[in-house]
Design a protein around this motif. Structure first.
Motif, PDB file in Angstrom:
ATOM      1  N   LEU A 117     -10.142  -1.726  -1.889  1.00 18.74           N
ATOM      2  CA  LEU A 117      -9.512  -1.023  -3.005  1.00 18.74           C
ATOM      3  C   LEU A 117     -10.563  -0.346  -3.883  1.00 18.74           C
ATOM      4  O   LEU A 117     -10.329   0.741  -4.418  1.00 18.74           O
ATOM      5  N   TRP A 118     -11.708  -0.952  -3.992  1.00 22.93           N
ATOM      6  CA  TRP A 118     -12.783  -0.354  -4.796  1.00 22.93           C
ATOM      7  C   TRP A 118     -13.236   0.979  -4.201  1.00 22.93           C
ATOM      8  O   TRP A 118     -13.520   1.928  -4.937  1.00 22.93           O
ATOM      9  N   GLU A 119     -13.282   1.042  -2.895  1.00 19.03           N
ATOM     10  CA  GLU A 119     -13.734   2.268  -2.233  1.00 19.03           C
ATOM     11  C   GLU A 119     -12.765   3.421  -2.465  1.00 19.03           C
ATOM     12  O   GLU A 119     -13.155   4.585  -2.435  1.00 19.03           O
ATOM     13  N   ARG A 120     -11.510   3.111  -2.688  1.00 16.09           N
ATOM     14  CA  ARG A 120     -10.534   4.179  -2.945  1.00 16.09           C
ATOM     15  C   ARG A 120      -9.933   4.074  -4.354  1.00 16.09           C
ATOM     16  O   ARG A 120      -8.787   4.413  -4.592  1.00 16.09           O
ATOM     17  N   ARG A 121     -10.749   3.610  -5.285  1.00 15.57           N
ATOM     18  CA  ARG A 121     -10.292   3.370  -6.660  1.00 15.57           C
ATOM     19  C   ARG A 121      -9.792   4.631  -7.350  1.00 15.57           C
ATOM     20  O   ARG A 121      -8.915   4.554  -8.223  1.00 15.57           O
ATOM     21  N   LEU A 132      -6.003   4.972  -7.128  1.00 16.36           N
ATOM     22  CA  LEU A 132      -5.104   3.931  -7.610  1.00 16.36           C
ATOM     23  C   LEU A 132      -4.427   4.315  -8.922  1.00 16.36           C
ATOM     24  O   LEU A 132      -5.041   4.924  -9.802  1.00 16.36           O
ATOM     25  N   SER A 168      -1.263  -2.825  -4.342  1.00 13.90           N
ATOM     26  CA  SER A 168      -2.645  -2.947  -4.819  1.00 13.90           C
ATOM     27  C   SER A 168      -2.688  -3.731  -6.119  1.00 13.90           C
ATOM     28  O   SER A 168      -3.585  -4.562  -6.329  1.00 13.90           O
ATOM     29  N   ARG A 169      -1.737  -3.449  -6.994  1.00 16.24           N
ATOM     30  CA  ARG A 169      -1.701  -4.155  -8.267  1.00 16.24           C
ATOM     31  C   ARG A 169      -1.527  -5.652  -8.059  1.00 16.24           C
ATOM     32  O   ARG A 169      -2.167  -6.466  -8.741  1.00 16.24           O
ATOM     33  N   ILE A 221      -4.910  -7.112  -7.052  1.00 15.18           N
ATOM     34  CA  ILE A 221      -5.871  -7.086  -8.166  1.00 15.18           C
ATOM     35  C   ILE A 221      -5.498  -8.113  -9.226  1.00 15.18           C
ATOM     36  O   ILE A 221      -6.351  -8.857  -9.718  1.00 15.18           O
ATOM     37  N   ARG A 240     -15.469  -6.071  -9.810  1.00 16.73           N
ATOM     38  CA  ARG A 240     -14.667  -4.960  -9.308  1.00 16.73           C
ATOM     39  C   ARG A 240     -13.191  -5.193  -9.584  1.00 16.73           C
ATOM     40  O   ARG A 240     -12.460  -4.262  -9.952  1.00 16.73           O
ATOM     41  N   LEU A 264     -10.873  -2.701 -11.638  1.00 18.15           N
ATOM     42  CA  LEU A 264      -9.691  -2.128 -11.001  1.00 18.15           C
ATOM     43  C   LEU A 264      -8.408  -2.418 -11.784  1.00 18.15           C
ATOM     44  O   LEU A 264      -7.449  -1.636 -11.731  1.00 18.15           O
ATOM     45  N   LYS A 271      -7.188   0.266 -13.831  1.00 22.47           N
ATOM     46  CA  LYS A 271      -6.589   1.388 -13.102  1.00 22.47           C
ATOM     47  C   LYS A 271      -5.114   1.152 -12.793  1.00 22.47           C
ATOM     48  O   LYS A 271      -4.329   2.101 -12.749  1.00 22.47           O
TER      49      LYS A 271
END
Length: 281
Positions: A20-24, A27, A34-35, A38, A69, A73, A76
Motif C-alpha cells: 500500500l505504501w508503494e501506491r500511496r 489511496l 485498504s483502510r 491500515i 508507514r 497511510l 490518506k
C-alpha cells in the motif's frame, strides 16, 4: 546519534502495508479494503502489539518502518470526522484514544488513537500523539508533550512542560527515545531523534537535539552527540565558539556526574547534585 532502521523484517504488522505504501498516491478514504488493513495495523500499535521503535540488543534504536508507514497511510484513508469530549468539539482524521486499561488519566490529558500507554502510567493534563509509547510507572506531568512516535520507557518522569519532539517523515527517521528510569526536568526539549539513556537525569530547561554536543564536566570527554549517557546527571550549558563575526556562546549539554546503580531512583540525591551546581530540577 546512534540508530538503525528496520525494513519491515520481523515486524508484527501485515506486509500488505508495504504494498500500500508503494501506491500511496492512489489511496483515498473510499478504498475500504485498504483502510481496513491500515486501521488494523494502527490498532495493533495502539494496543502495544507493535511499536514504532525499540532499543535493540546492541543498544541501537531500531525503527519498524512498516509501523510508521501504517501511521502515515492512515492520514490518506481516514476521512475528516467530528468528535467530542465533554463540551469540546474536534474535527480531525485521527480519533482520540478510547482504551486506558490500568492507566490514570487526569482530566485535560489528550491521547490520540495509535499511541500506547502501558498500565500503571499516569497522565496529567498533557498530550500524547499518534505512534507514541509510554511505559508502565511513567508520569507525564502537566503540559508535557509526547510527540508522534516518541518512545518513553518505564518509571520515567517527564516533568511539567517537557516537550518530546515527534517524527513521522521520512519513515526511516529515528524518533526521540527516553529509556527506563530517566528523569527529564521541567521545560526541557528533546527533539530530532535525540536520546536520554537508562537512568539519566536531565536538569530543567535543557535543550537536546540530534546535533547537541555533550561533554563530561570532569574529564572534558565528548560523548556521542544528541545522547545523554546512561545514569548521567546532565544540565544545559554553553561553550564559546569563534566565528568571523566574533565569539558566541553555543548551547551544549554538560554531564556533572554519573550515578551509581543504587542511586537511579533517588530523587533527593538528584536534587542535591543539581543544587550543588546551582540548577533547579
Amino acid at each position: 546519534m546512534a540508530g538503525a532502521s528496520g525494513d519491515g523484517v520481523g515486524s508484527p504488522l501485515d506486509r500488505a502495508i508495504d504494498d500500500l505504501w508503494e501506491r500511496r498516491a492512489e489511496l483515498t478514504p473510499d478504498d475500504t479494503q485498504s483502510r481496513k488493513i491500515i486501521v488494523g495495523a494502527v490498532d495493533a500499535i495502539d494496543a502495544g502489539e507493535a511499536r514504532v521503535a525499540v532499543v535493540g540488543t546492541d543498544g541501537s534504536v531500531v525503527v519498524d518502518e512498516r509501523a510508521k508507514r501504517a501511521i502515515l497511510l492512515s492520514f490518506k484513508v481516514l476521512p475528516m470526522a467530528e468528535s467530542a469530549a465533554g463540551d469540546f468539539r474536534f474535527h480531525d482524521r485521527v480519533p482520540l484514544k478510547t482504551r486506558f486499561d490500568g492507566v490514570r488519566v487526569v482530566p485535560g490529558a489528550i491521547v490520540r488513537w495509535g499511541a500506547h500507554i502501558e498500565p500503571g502510567a499516569v497522565l496529567m493534563p498533557s498530550y500524547t500523539n499518534i505512534g507514541g509509547y509510554v511505559g508502565a510507572g511513567t508520569l507525564v506531568d502537566t503540559w508535557a508533550t509526547v510527540g508522534s512516535c516518541a518512545q518513553v520507557g518505564r518509571n520515567v518522569h517527564l516533568s511539567g512542560g517537557v516537550g518530546l519532539g515527534g517524527v513521522l517523515e521520512p519513515p526511516s527517521a529515528v524518533p526521540v527515545v527516553v529509556e527506563d528510569d530517566a528523569f527529564v526536568g521541567s521545560r526541557c526539549m528533546v527533539v530530532e531523534g535525540a536520546r536520554v539513556r537508562r537512568g539519566a537525569k536531565l536538569g530543567a530547561g535543557a535543550i537536546l537535539t540530534a546535533s547537541t554536543h555533550v561533554f563530561d564536566a570532569v574529564t572534558g570527554e565528548e560523548y556521542p552527540r544528541g545522547e545523554i549517557p546512561e545514569r548521567a546527571v546532565a544540565v544545559g550549558s554553553s561553550r564559546v565558539r569563534s566565528f568571523p563575526a566574533g565569539e558566541f556562546a553555543m548551547p551544549c549539554i554538560l554531564v556533572l556526574r554519573t550515578l551509581e546503580e543504587g542511586e537511579i531512583h533517588d530523587k533527593l540525591a538528584l536534587n542535591d547534585i543539581l543544587r550543588e551546581h546551582g540548577v533547579a530540577s
